[in-house]
Design an enzyme around this catalytic site. Structure first.
Site, PDB file in Angstrom:
ATOM      1  N   GLY A   1       0.807  -1.215   0.000  1.00  0.00           N
ATOM      2  CA  GLY A   1       0.000   0.000   0.000  1.00  0.00           C
ATOM      3  C   GLY A   1       0.835   1.256   0.000  1.00  0.00           C
ATOM      4  O   GLY A   1       0.461   2.271   0.606  1.00  0.00           O
ATOM      5  N   ALA A   2       1.955   1.238  -0.712  1.00  0.00           N
ATOM      6  CA  ALA A   2       2.905   2.362  -0.664  1.00  0.00           C
ATOM      7  C   ALA A   2       2.592   3.445  -1.680  1.00  0.00           C
ATOM      8  O   ALA A   2       3.378   4.374  -1.845  1.00  0.00           O
ATOM      9  CB  ALA A   2       4.322   1.845  -0.875  1.00  0.00           C
ATOM     10  N   ASN A   3       1.462   3.341  -2.357  1.00  0.00           N
ATOM     11  CA  ASN A   3       1.117   4.340  -3.365  1.00  0.00           C
ATOM     12  C   ASN A   3       0.431   5.568  -2.777  1.00  0.00           C
ATOM     13  O   ASN A   3       0.241   6.567  -3.469  1.00  0.00           O
ATOM     14  CB  ASN A   3       0.215   3.721  -4.436  1.00  0.00           C
ATOM     15  CG  ASN A   3      -1.074   3.178  -3.853  1.00  0.00           C
ATOM     16  OD1 ASN A   3      -1.046   2.195  -3.120  1.00  0.00           O
ATOM     17  ND2 ASN A   3      -2.205   3.809  -4.144  1.00  0.00           N
ATOM     18  N   THR A   4       0.050   5.500  -1.489  1.00  0.00           N
ATOM     19  CA  THR A   4      -0.689   6.609  -0.899  1.00  0.00           C
ATOM     20  C   THR A   4      -0.509   6.632   0.615  1.00  0.00           C
ATOM     21  O   THR A   4      -0.068   5.648   1.209  1.00  0.00           O
ATOM     22  CB  THR A   4      -2.195   6.502  -1.251  1.00  0.00           C
ATOM     23  OG1 THR A   4      -2.891   7.679  -0.823  1.00  0.00           O
ATOM     24  CG2 THR A   4      -2.827   5.280  -0.596  1.00  0.00           C
ATOM     25  N   GLY A   5      -0.855   7.755   1.225  1.00  0.00           N
ATOM     26  CA  GLY A   5      -0.928   7.847   2.678  1.00  0.00           C
ATOM     27  C   GLY A   5       0.347   7.489   3.412  1.00  0.00           C
ATOM     28  O   GLY A   5       1.457   7.847   3.007  1.00  0.00           O
TER      29      GLY A   5
ATOM     30  N   SER B   1      -4.066  -0.945  14.645  1.00  0.00           N
ATOM     31  CA  SER B   1      -4.802   0.253  15.028  1.00  0.00           C
ATOM     32  C   SER B   1      -5.309   0.111  16.451  1.00  0.00           C
ATOM     33  O   SER B   1      -5.612  -0.995  16.911  1.00  0.00           O
ATOM     34  CB  SER B   1      -5.991   0.490  14.099  1.00  0.00           C
ATOM     35  OG  SER B   1      -6.825   1.526  14.584  1.00  0.00           O
TER      36      SER B   1
ATOM     37  N   TYR C   1     -13.609  -4.116  10.950  1.00  0.00           N
ATOM     38  CA  TYR C   1     -12.290  -3.460  10.903  1.00  0.00           C
ATOM     39  C   TYR C   1     -11.552  -3.673  12.219  1.00  0.00           C
ATOM     40  O   TYR C   1     -10.357  -4.009  12.232  1.00  0.00           O
ATOM     41  CB  TYR C   1     -12.468  -1.971  10.617  1.00  0.00           C
ATOM     42  CG  TYR C   1     -11.184  -1.173  10.667  1.00  0.00           C
ATOM     43  CD1 TYR C   1     -10.233  -1.291   9.649  1.00  0.00           C
ATOM     44  CD2 TYR C   1     -10.915  -0.305  11.724  1.00  0.00           C
ATOM     45  CE1 TYR C   1      -9.050  -0.571   9.688  1.00  0.00           C
ATOM     46  CE2 TYR C   1      -9.737   0.427  11.765  1.00  0.00           C
ATOM     47  CZ  TYR C   1      -8.805   0.297  10.747  1.00  0.00           C
ATOM     48  OH  TYR C   1      -7.643   1.014  10.796  1.00  0.00           O
TER      49      TYR C   1
END
Length: 304
Positions: A35-39, A163, A191
């Site tokens: 998930g390194a494309n954002t945030g 989280s 979640y």
């Protein structure tokens, strides 16, 4: 034509991780960030490159990952960032992603299980409740497939972004319910369960990795303004902002602490604000933790 940012195998035809690990190319430290494309993921990838890592961005879309790859290579020199295709919903994609990396014959010093979703409902392509399937099961399989390389590259680390929402998980957990579609309207309970699984997976993994030189950490990044919340019902999103949300740069700090600073002997622990924190009592339930491990192994067995 293969994209120039996609790693090519330097040992084509190698059929086993054991053979590949005997032919590992000596390079600088290497990291994979899902998930390194954002945030948080994009910030983490950029900071690791600045710290000298060669970084592999494991994402669903090359189109969305390319600007981050270009930015990393522009600021740190060519050949510092590469793309790995990864769809955590799909075990076939997870296995293909691991194989693509293993075929580079490069060491792996850092695996960051960062990607995640909240509020997305239904079942994954591999048959799990959506949040659990992406946030836990996809990363569980990816980690298992890369363990031998991590061990042969030790000292190395596995960092899983969990989280504080894990504290909202119900008091009694039946992991078999994760084989069913999302039950709640908001998906928040699911979640929370997936984040509980992240913490228990990391803790149990530390038990299995004792003495290997591979350390594992889970963490709470803070409530960060990123795309992880994009699937939440519209009316809930303003409530998150009222709590005061961190920027991705702020939210990445605990990930980077675990990746670069946390002592290796603190393997299996949970972090928040770049410091050790006790997770919920449920998260520390060793019986539930072992159940999750055994079931997860059973569910991914045919892909190992």
């Amino acid at each position: 034509m293969k994209n120039q940012n996609t790693p090519n195998s330097s040992h084509e035809g190698s059929s086993s991780s054991e053979n590949r690990d005997h032919n590992i190319t000596k390079v600088a430290q290497v990291a994979i960030v899902s998930g390194a494309n954002t945030g948080i993921g994009s910030v983490t990838a950029k900071e690791l490159a600045r710290a000298g890592f060669e970084v592999y961005l494991a994402c669903k879309s090359l189109l969305r990952a390319q600007p981050i790859i270009d930015s990393i290579n522009a600021h740190n020199g060519p050949g510092k960032a590469f793309y790995l295709e990864l769809d955590l919903e799909n075990f076939e994609s997870v296995r293909a992603c691991a194989e693509q990396f293993l075929n580079t014959n490069k060491p792996l010093h850092l695996l960051i299980n960062n990607a995640g979703v909240a509020g997305k409902k239904g079942k994954t392509k591999s048959g799990f409740e959506m949040a659990f399937g992406i946030n836990h099961m996809g990363h569980f399989l990816l980690t298992q497939l890369l363990l031998d390389r991590l061990k042969s590259s030790s000292p190395s680390r596995i960092v899983t972004v969990a989280s504080r929402a894990h504290k909202r998980a119900p008091g009694e957990i039946n992991w078999l319910h994760t084989l069913e579609p999302t039950r709640t309207w908001t998906g928040i309970t699911e979640y929370a369960i997936s984040k509980l699984a992240n913490i228990q997976f990391s803790a149990e993994l530390a038990n299995h990795l004792h003495g290997t030189g591979v350390a594992t950490y889970s963490l709470h990044p803070g409530v960060v303004q990123t795309e992880v919340w994009r699937e939440l019902p519209v009316f809930l999103r303003p409530l998150l902002k009222l709590r005061g949300m961190l920027t991705p740069e702020e939210g990445a700090q605990t990930t980077l602490h675990c990746a670069l600073v946390a002592p290796l002997e603190q393997s299996g622990l949970y972090y928040a604000n770049s410091a050790i924190e006790s997770p919920s009592v449920l998260a520390q339930n060793s019986v539930l933790q072992k159940q999750l491990w055994d079931l997860s192994l059973q569910w991914v067995d045919k892909y190992l």
